[in-house]
Design a protein around this motif. Structure first.
Motif, PDB file in Angstrom:
ATOM      1  N   MET A   1       0.700  -1.357   0.065  1.00 49.59           N
ATOM      2  CA  MET A   1      -0.052   0.039   0.273  1.00 49.59           C
ATOM      3  C   MET A   1       1.012   1.319  -0.065  1.00 49.59           C
ATOM      4  O   MET A   1       0.543   2.166  -0.681  1.00 49.59           O
ATOM      5  N   ASP A   2       2.012   1.236   0.639  1.00 48.65           N
ATOM      6  CA  ASP A   2       2.851   2.383   0.641  1.00 48.65           C
ATOM      7  C   ASP A   2       3.391   2.638  -0.811  1.00 48.65           C
ATOM      8  O   ASP A   2       3.792   3.926  -1.062  1.00 48.65           O
ATOM      9  N   ALA A   3       3.837   1.779  -1.436  1.00 50.51           N
ATOM     10  CA  ALA A   3       4.350   1.728  -3.047  1.00 50.51           C
ATOM     11  C   ALA A   3       3.304   2.471  -3.783  1.00 50.51           C
ATOM     12  O   ALA A   3       3.187   3.384  -4.782  1.00 50.51           O
ATOM     13  N   ILE A   4       1.866   1.967  -3.476  1.00 49.82           N
ATOM     14  CA  ILE A   4       0.873   2.629  -4.287  1.00 49.82           C
ATOM     15  C   ILE A   4       0.398   4.024  -4.035  1.00 49.82           C
ATOM     16  O   ILE A   4       0.419   4.727  -4.797  1.00 49.82           O
ATOM     17  N   GLU A   5       0.622   4.245  -2.870  1.00 55.85           N
ATOM     18  CA  GLU A   5       0.381   5.626  -2.245  1.00 55.85           C
ATOM     19  C   GLU A   5       1.532   6.554  -2.940  1.00 55.85           C
ATOM     20  O   GLU A   5       1.257   7.683  -3.448  1.00 55.85           O
ATOM     21  N   ALA A   6       2.779   6.115  -2.840  1.00 57.73           N
ATOM     22  CA  ALA A   6       3.744   6.976  -3.224  1.00 57.73           C
ATOM     23  C   ALA A   6       3.785   7.406  -4.675  1.00 57.73           C
ATOM     24  O   ALA A   6       4.099   8.301  -5.325  1.00 57.73           O
TER      25      ALA A   6
END
Length: 74
Positions: A1-6
């Motif tokens: 989820m962190d990668a998608i958000e970034a």
């Protein structure tokens, strides 16, 4: 989820989207779009809200969004 958000933040900044631009969820991963909208503090719209259909068809329409979009184009 962190990668998608970034990645989403990168796109938002690059194209200068207004803060009112919603995150649209489609497909079986719509729950991720809901979480992303929350993280980005943006409104969420479900694909089924953008397409007129019977209430009984909303879930299937949202899950099968690519096929439904092609059908609408035809």
């Amino acid at each position: 989820m962190d990668a998608i958000e970034a990645d989403a933040r990168s796109v938002i900044e690059r194209v200068n989207l207004p803060s009112t631009a919603p995150i649209v969820g489609a497909g079986c991963g719509r729950f991720l779009a809901v979480a992303l909208a929350d993280r980005l503090e943006r409104p969420y719209r479900d694909f089924a809200d953008l397409t007129p259909c019977a209430d009984t068809a909303r879930e299937m329409l949202a899950r099968c969004a690519p096929a439904a979009a092609v059908a609408q184009l035809a």
